[in-house]
Write a protein that holds these residues in place. Structure first.
Motif, PDB file in Angstrom:
ATOM      1  N   ALA A  55    -111.723  59.166  15.987  1.00 49.94           N
ATOM      2  CA  ALA A  55    -110.310  58.776  15.925  1.00 49.94           C
ATOM      3  C   ALA A  55    -110.125  57.333  16.389  1.00 49.94           C
ATOM      4  N   THR A  56    -110.835  56.938  17.445  1.00 50.96           N
ATOM      5  CA  THR A  56    -110.724  55.570  17.954  1.00 50.96           C
ATOM      6  C   THR A  56    -111.220  54.560  16.925  1.00 50.96           C
ATOM      7  N   ILE A  57    -112.383  54.834  16.330  1.00 49.22           N
ATOM      8  CA  ILE A  57    -112.948  53.901  15.350  1.00 49.22           C
ATOM      9  C   ILE A  57    -112.052  53.822  14.128  1.00 49.22           C
ATOM     10  N   THR A  58    -111.537  54.975  13.685  1.00 51.29           N
ATOM     11  CA  THR A  58    -110.654  54.977  12.509  1.00 51.29           C
ATOM     12  C   THR A  58    -109.399  54.154  12.774  1.00 51.29           C
ATOM     13  N   ALA A  59    -108.840  54.283  13.969  1.00 49.27           N
ATOM     14  CA  ALA A  59    -107.655  53.494  14.324  1.00 49.27           C
ATOM     15  C   ALA A  59    -107.962  52.000  14.294  1.00 49.27           C
ATOM     16  N   ARG A  60    -109.136  51.611  14.823  1.00 42.59           N
ATOM     17  CA  ARG A  60    -109.542  50.202  14.800  1.00 42.59           C
ATOM     18  C   ARG A  60    -109.748  49.726  13.367  1.00 42.59           C
ATOM     19  N   LEU A  61    -110.307  50.595  12.537  1.00 45.54           N
ATOM     20  CA  LEU A  61    -110.553  50.241  11.137  1.00 45.54           C
ATOM     21  C   LEU A  61    -109.240  50.023  10.394  1.00 45.54           C
ATOM     22  N   VAL A  62    -108.278  50.903  10.623  1.00 47.10           N
ATOM     23  CA  VAL A  62    -106.954  50.758   9.993  1.00 47.10           C
ATOM     24  C   VAL A  62    -106.311  49.441  10.423  1.00 47.10           C
ATOM     25  N   ALA A  63    -106.353  49.155  11.728  1.00 51.22           N
ATOM     26  CA  ALA A  63    -105.746  47.920  12.231  1.00 51.22           C
ATOM     27  C   ALA A  63    -106.440  46.679  11.667  1.00 51.22           C
ATOM     28  N   ALA A  64    -107.769  46.752  11.547  1.00 51.23           N
ATOM     29  CA  ALA A  64    -108.526  45.605  11.040  1.00 51.23           C
ATOM     30  C   ALA A  64    -108.201  45.346   9.572  1.00 51.23           C
ATOM     31  N   ARG A  65    -108.137  46.400   8.785  1.00 51.86           N
ATOM     32  CA  ARG A  65    -107.799  46.208   7.358  1.00 51.86           C
ATOM     33  C   ARG A  65    -106.372  45.679   7.204  1.00 51.86           C
ATOM     34  N   ALA A  66    -105.464  46.162   8.039  1.00 50.73           N
ATOM     35  CA  ALA A  66    -104.087  45.676   7.975  1.00 50.73           C
ATOM     36  C   ALA A  66    -104.024  44.194   8.332  1.00 50.73           C
ATOM     37  N   ALA A  67    -104.740  43.795   9.383  1.00 54.94           N
ATOM     38  CA  ALA A  67    -104.725  42.394   9.816  1.00 54.94           C
ATOM     39  C   ALA A  67    -105.382  41.487   8.775  1.00 54.94           C
ATOM     40  N   LEU A  68    -106.497  41.944   8.203  1.00 61.12           N
ATOM     41  CA  LEU A  68    -107.183  41.142   7.179  1.00 61.12           C
ATOM     42  C   LEU A  68    -106.281  40.970   5.955  1.00 61.12           C
ATOM     43  N   ALA A  69    -105.645  42.057   5.539  1.00 59.32           N
ATOM     44  CA  ALA A  69    -104.741  41.976   4.382  1.00 59.32           C
ATOM     45  C   ALA A  69    -103.580  41.023   4.655  1.00 59.32           C
ATOM     46  N   GLU A  70    -103.026  41.105   5.880  1.00 59.86           N
ATOM     47  CA  GLU A  70    -101.906  40.227   6.235  1.00 59.86           C
ATOM     48  C   GLU A  70    -102.331  38.760   6.229  1.00 59.86           C
ATOM     49  N   ASN A  71    -103.537  38.489   6.732  1.00 57.20           N
ATOM     50  CA  ASN A  71    -104.026  37.108   6.720  1.00 57.20           C
ATOM     51  C   ASN A  71    -104.220  36.597   5.300  1.00 57.20           C
ATOM     52  N   TYR A  72    -104.724  37.458   4.411  1.00 58.73           N
ATOM     53  CA  TYR A  72    -104.854  37.065   3.005  1.00 58.73           C
ATOM     54  C   TYR A  72    -103.477  36.736   2.429  1.00 58.73           C
ATOM     55  N   LEU A  73    -102.492  37.547   2.804  1.00 58.47           N
ATOM     56  CA  LEU A  73    -101.141  37.324   2.303  1.00 58.47           C
ATOM     57  C   LEU A  73    -100.598  35.991   2.812  1.00 58.47           C
ATOM     58  N   LYS A  74    -100.841  35.686   4.110  1.00 58.59           N
ATOM     59  CA  LYS A  74    -100.394  34.405   4.675  1.00 58.59           C
ATOM     60  C   LYS A  74    -101.061  33.222   3.965  1.00 58.59           C
ATOM     61  N   ASN A  75    -102.315  33.402   3.593  1.00 60.41           N
ATOM     62  CA  ASN A  75    -103.078  32.337   2.932  1.00 60.41           C
ATOM     63  C   ASN A  75    -102.811  32.272   1.434  1.00 60.41           C
ATOM     64  N   LYS A  76    -101.906  33.127   0.952  1.00 62.86           N
ATOM     65  CA  LYS A  76    -101.579  33.226  -0.467  1.00 62.86           C
ATOM     66  C   LYS A  76    -102.791  33.597  -1.318  1.00 62.86           C
ATOM     67  N   GLN A  77    -103.705  34.363  -0.705  1.00 63.71           N
ATOM     68  CA  GLN A  77    -104.849  34.904  -1.438  1.00 63.71           C
ATOM     69  C   GLN A  77    -104.436  36.297  -1.925  1.00 63.71           C
ATOM     70  N   TYR A  78    -103.590  36.294  -2.947  1.00 60.71           N
ATOM     71  CA  TYR A  78    -102.880  37.515  -3.308  1.00 60.71           C
ATOM     72  C   TYR A  78    -103.793  38.596  -3.882  1.00 60.71           C
ATOM     73  N   SER A  79    -104.777  38.195  -4.662  1.00 58.86           N
ATOM     74  CA  SER A  79    -105.684  39.184  -5.233  1.00 58.86           C
ATOM     75  C   SER A  79    -106.474  39.889  -4.124  1.00 58.86           C
ATOM     76  N   GLU A  80    -106.978  39.091  -3.155  1.00 57.02           N
ATOM     77  CA  GLU A  80    -107.719  39.670  -2.030  1.00 57.02           C
ATOM     78  C   GLU A  80    -106.808  40.558  -1.179  1.00 57.02           C
ATOM     79  N   ALA A  81    -105.559  40.101  -0.994  1.00 56.92           N
ATOM     80  CA  ALA A  81    -104.612  40.888  -0.208  1.00 56.92           C
ATOM     81  C   ALA A  81    -104.343  42.234  -0.874  1.00 56.92           C
ATOM     82  N   ALA A  82    -104.129  42.218  -2.199  1.00 56.08           N
ATOM     83  CA  ALA A  82    -103.852  43.455  -2.922  1.00 56.08           C
ATOM     84  C   ALA A  82    -105.009  44.435  -2.784  1.00 56.08           C
TER      85      ALA A  82
END
Length: 440
Positions: A316-343
């Motif tokens: 459960a702990t690792i899964t929570a970290r994984l969810v948070a990491a994917r969310a943060a990575l996606a958000e950073n792609y969105l900030k960088n206007k890397q829309y395909s990577e974000a999607a």
């Protein structure tokens, strides 16, 4: 004594038993329990009523983790000496070693009742209670140890372990001042104990006494310079104080010690994001994701016979970290206007967290910016189906419909957004603009 045992074959059984008991005591005093135990056993075989030898045998067996064998002898001794608290304590330790917790608790309580002034008995019971539930999975179990720890301290103000474990219980209950007071006293008694310094620092840390926490973490590092969690916690304080360079440096030190330390890598990525180094942060998120996926694969299957409660919590702990990491990575792609990577990253996130409306919405935004309007519309339709009163989803749905040149449907969507949220400026602006641009 060996000669006496050999030459005294014609002596009475009690005398021969005494000789064997003395041989056992001699071996015991030379720290040779494996030779002492057979001598004690011979003494008991020669004279079953010889309780001094049985006493020595019971505790010798206990010392060698032969607890099941020792229980029989403790029980025999207790029949003869029902008011001997030491025997109840020994029996309790034997049961504890066998993880027969309720029998252990009962024997410890009998020892306390027989000798309420002896501090070691409530301390032993408290420690057994804590060991029976190391992860705090049983509601109320660990709290039950606290009164016995307090009793131990009252009876013996030098009972150092009682201060430590009561302090840890109070940390769990977020009773910071009491925890700090107990742990300060423990550190004063055991100045070279890393665990005491670390947990005292943790109590300061969680109570936002960051200067004291840093000083105490540094004391802990003097005792264990290569402790990654201590480095990570120091980095967290720097991150909270917006000392990003110090935070990044300290998290890197923690990862140099333990490259698989997920919390340190998570915190390093957060610090790099705060510094504005999105590429650096993304690299850390990717590594964290890779490590987390690998560790999850190495764990036993969920709800299988091999999965212990501790492993389930780890999953459960690792899964929570994984969810948070994917969310943060996606958000950073969105900030960088890397829309395909974000999607794509939001797609991965939704595979882990399919009911994450924010991820659905942001993936729709990313798809919109890659001109994949049909897929974006499906997402906003799904959000509206789940939550018909989501004004933002209605507005975003209108934006996509407008891009698809379906202006009448877009106007309807904007109208719904404004109806749901009359002060929604963006939706009102979109609706006014499109109405003016659309011939009647």
């Amino acid at each position: 004594m060996q000669q006496a045992a050999t030459q005294g074959a014609n002596l009475d059984a009690r005398t021969r038993a005494i000789i064997q008991n003395n041989i056992g005591m001699a071996y015991w005093s030379k720290n040779r329990p494996l030779l002492a135990i057979p001598a004690y056993e011979k003494a008991v075989q020669l004279d079953k009523s010889y309780n001094d030898a049985r006493y020595n045998l019971a505790f010798a067996l206990l010392s060698q983790n032969r607890s099941k064998e020792s229980v029989v002898h403790f029980q025999e001794l207790i029949k003869a000496n029902p008011k001997d608290a030491t025997l109840q304590d020994g029996l309790a330790q034997a049961y504890e070693n066998m993880a027969q917790w309720q029998q252990a608790f009962g024997a410890y309580r009998k020892a306390i009742a027989l000798n309420p002034k002896e501090a070691s008995y409530p301390l032993n019971l408290a420690l057994a209670i804590l060991r029976s539930d190391p992860d705090g999975a049983i509601p109320g179990r660990r709290d039950a140890a606290a009164p016995y720890l307090r009793t131990a301290i009252k009876l013996n103000p030098e009972a150092a372990p009682a201060y430590l474990h009561l302090g840890l219980i109070l940390i769990d209950k977020q009773r910071w001042p009491e925890a700090q007071d107990l742990l300060r006293q423990y550190v004063a008694m055991r100045p070279n104990d890393f665990v005491g310094h670390f947990n005292l620092a943790l109590a300061y840390d969680y109570n936002a006494k960051f200067d004291l926490a840093l000083k105490t973490y540094e004391n802990a590092l003097k005792l264990q310079p290569q402790d990654a969690p201590t480095k990570n916690n120091i980095g967290r304080i720097h991150l909270k104080r917006k000392n990003y360079d110090e935070a990044v440096a300290t998290f890197n030190e923690a990862l140099a010690i333990d490259g698989s330390f997920i919390d340190a890598r998570n915190n390093l990525a957060l610090a790099l994001t705060e510094k504005g180094d999105l590429d650096g942060a993304n690299a850390q998120w990717k590594t964290l994701i890779s490590n987390a996926v690998r560790e999850l694969r190495e764990l036993p299957p969920a709800k299988s016979k091999e999965e212990t409660p501790a492993l389930a919590r780890r999953r459960a702990t690792i899964t929570a970290r994984l969810v948070a990491a994917r969310a943060a990575l996606a958000e950073n792609y969105l900030k960088n206007k890397q829309y395909s990577e974000a999607a794509n990253e939001y797609k991965n996130l939704l595979a882990l967290s399919p009911n994450n409306v924010a991820a659905m919405s942001n993936r729709g935004l990313a798809l919109y910016n890659t001109k994949n309007y049909a897929e974006a519309l499906k997402l906003y339709d799904a959000i509206v189906a789940r939550d018909p009163k989501n004004a933002i989803a209605h507005n975003n749905r209108g934006v996509v419909l407008e891009a698809m040149n379906n202006k009448s449907a877009a106007i309807t969507a904007y109208e719904k957004a404004v109806e749901l949220k009359p002060d929604y400026a963006e939706a009102k602006s979109n609706l006014d603009r499109l109405r003016k641009a659309t011939p009647v």
